[in-house]
Write a protein that holds these residues in place. Structure first.
Motif, PDB file in Angstrom:
ATOM      1  N   SER A   1      -0.773  40.677  53.931  1.00 47.61           N
ATOM      2  CA  SER A   1       0.393  40.002  53.352  1.00 47.61           C
ATOM      3  C   SER A   1       1.399  41.005  52.796  1.00 47.61           C
ATOM      4  CB  SER A   1      -0.049  39.031  52.244  1.00 47.61           C
ATOM      5  OG  SER A   1      -0.704  39.715  51.190  1.00 47.61           O
TER       6      SER A   1
ATOM      7  N   LEU B   1       7.345  35.200  46.355  1.00 49.28           N
ATOM      8  CA  LEU B   1       8.476  34.413  46.853  1.00 49.28           C
ATOM      9  C   LEU B   1       9.332  33.927  45.693  1.00 49.28           C
ATOM     10  CD1 LEU B   1       9.968  33.034  49.183  1.00 49.28           C
ATOM     11  CD2 LEU B   1       8.399  31.095  48.942  1.00 49.28           C
TER      12      LEU B   1
ATOM     13  N   SER C   1      -4.863  40.982  51.134  1.00 50.43           N
ATOM     14  CA  SER C   1      -3.519  41.332  50.672  1.00 50.43           C
ATOM     15  C   SER C   1      -2.896  42.468  51.475  1.00 50.43           C
ATOM     16  CB  SER C   1      -3.545  41.715  49.190  1.00 50.43           C
ATOM     17  OG  SER C   1      -4.188  42.966  48.992  1.00 50.43           O
TER      18      SER C   1
ATOM     19  N   LEU D   1      -0.508  35.798  46.536  1.00 45.74           N
ATOM     20  CA  LEU D   1       0.009  36.608  47.644  1.00 45.74           C
ATOM     21  C   LEU D   1       1.295  36.065  48.258  1.00 45.74           C
ATOM     22  CD1 LEU D   1      -3.272  37.504  49.594  1.00 45.74           C
ATOM     23  CD2 LEU D   1      -2.235  38.650  47.625  1.00 45.74           C
ATOM     24  N   VAL D   2       1.527  34.759  48.127  1.00 47.71           N
ATOM     25  CA  VAL D   2       2.688  34.155  48.792  1.00 47.71           C
ATOM     26  C   VAL D   2       3.688  33.569  47.779  1.00 47.71           C
ATOM     27  CG1 VAL D   2       3.488  32.441  50.459  1.00 47.71           C
ATOM     28  CG2 VAL D   2       1.284  33.600  50.812  1.00 47.71           C
TER      29      VAL D   2
ATOM     30  N   TRP E   1       5.445  41.459  53.556  1.00 41.48           N
ATOM     31  CA  TRP E   1       6.460  41.527  52.505  1.00 41.48           C
ATOM     32  C   TRP E   1       7.272  42.810  52.600  1.00 41.48           C
ATOM     33  CZ3 TRP E   1       8.617  37.918  49.921  1.00 41.48           C
ATOM     34  CH2 TRP E   1       7.922  36.759  49.589  1.00 41.48           C
TER      35      TRP E   1
ATOM     36  N   ALA F   1      -3.285  31.965  47.705  1.00 41.75           N
ATOM     37  CA  ALA F   1      -1.953  31.580  48.183  1.00 41.75           C
ATOM     38  C   ALA F   1      -0.914  31.750  47.077  1.00 41.75           C
ATOM     39  CB  ALA F   1      -1.968  30.130  48.672  1.00 41.75           C
TER      40      ALA F   1
ATOM     41  N   GLY G   1       3.258  40.609  44.627  1.00 45.06           N
ATOM     42  CA  GLY G   1       2.446  40.111  45.728  1.00 45.06           C
ATOM     43  C   GLY G   1       1.131  40.846  45.915  1.00 45.06           C
TER      44      GLY G   1
END
Length: 302
Positions: A293, A233, A290, A228-229, A297, A225, A258
């Motif tokens: 994700s 961010l 990933s 990747l997030v 993104w 988390a 990311g």
């Protein structure tokens, strides 16, 4: 493409060998790790670091990798103390979640999504960020969290004696002084450097085994988390204040932040015996997860 196929085959070979009765898995892992740290990482340092020309304009994309790595160390180091995690788990998450796979995964993804014009930015982030970090601070963290007992002054000695660190210092001095790696060495260094991805994936394959307990591990999901997030961010929110959000540099910087956890970072954690299974799972399974994700993104960045 050929390199990716070969690397994938080495990953499969590792998965097969670890299940083969009588195969000396631990000796094989030790051999691969020694090859990577004693030969490949120093070769890559000589190949790339002297080519980096120091300049303030390089700091913005490179700083994203350093920011997310240092924050990973701070975050997981703090959480580890609060919740009394083992030093091995804390060190593993700090290193592996802190480093993005900006080359083996990052280069083809960036090229596929943004074309060849995005590659110089990705290369800069990888060499000035991820590679420098895995050759320096990752070793520092590995030495600290793997240090069981004894005198603390032994830790700097462990760092200095680690082969990639010495080459990193030497090549940084070369870069600052404008000295280039001798041309006659370049073909050999390039050849050795190309073995990085397949041998690293072989080491991951020898350790990689998914069990139900792994998928329910809070540590695995915390690390993934973050990588990747939370990391991309954070980069998006901070760097959008002084970069053109429609520009290629900004988009590549966020996307590279990311990427899945760095394979070489996992190898460092494994080498220092910092939760080896967790390290292998984060970089191995993390690559697959990933892809989803990164798609999100990409469309978010526009």
């Amino acid at each position: 493409m050929i390199g990716a196929v070969i690397s994938f085959l080495f990953l499969i070979a590792g998965l097969v060998f670890q299940r083969k009765a009588g195969f000396p898995t631990e000796k094989a892992i030790s051999f691969v790790n020694s090859y990577l740290f004693i030969l490949v990482l120093p070769a890559l340092a000589l190949l790339y670091i002297p080519q980096i020309k120091p300049g303030w304009d390089l700091l913005i994309p490179i700083s994203a990798a350093w920011l997310t790595f240092l924050l990973s160390w701070l975050l997981f180091g703090t959480l580890g103390k609060i919740f009394h995690w083992s030093k091995q788990v804390t060190g593993c998450l700090a290193i592996v979640a802190g480093l993005a796979n900006t080359s083996f995964l990052g280069f083809p993804v960036v090229e596929a999504l943004y074309g060849k014009s995005g590659l110089p930015i990705a290369l800069l982030i990888d060499q000035g960020g991820s590679f420098l970090l895995v050759s320096s601070l990752a070793i520092v963290i590995g030495s600290i969290y793997s240090h069981q007992s004894g005198r603390l002054r032994e830790i700097p000695l462990k760092i200095i004696k680690f082969p990639p660190f010495g080459f990193l210092v030497g090549t940084l001095i070369m870069s600052l002084l404008g000295w280039k790696t001798p041309e006659f060495l370049m073909p050999f260094l390039t050849l050795v450097g190309k073995t990085m991805a397949p041998m690293a994936l072989l080491a991951i394959g020898l350790r990689f085994r998914i069990e139900k307990a792994d998928l329910t591990s809070q540590y695995f999901w915390y690390g993934l988390a973050y990588r990747l997030v939370f990391a991309p961010l954070l980069v998006y929110l901070i760097y959008s204040n002084f970069m053109d959000t429609e520009g290629l540099t900004f988009k590549v910087t966020v996307l590279e932040s990311g990427m899945a956890p760095m394979i070489t970072g996992s190898i460092v954690a494994i080498n220092y015996n910092l939760a080896p299974r967790l390290a292998a799972l984060l970089s191995g399974l993390g690559m697959i997860i990933s892809l989803f994700s990164l798609t999100i993104w990409y469309f978010f960045l526009g």
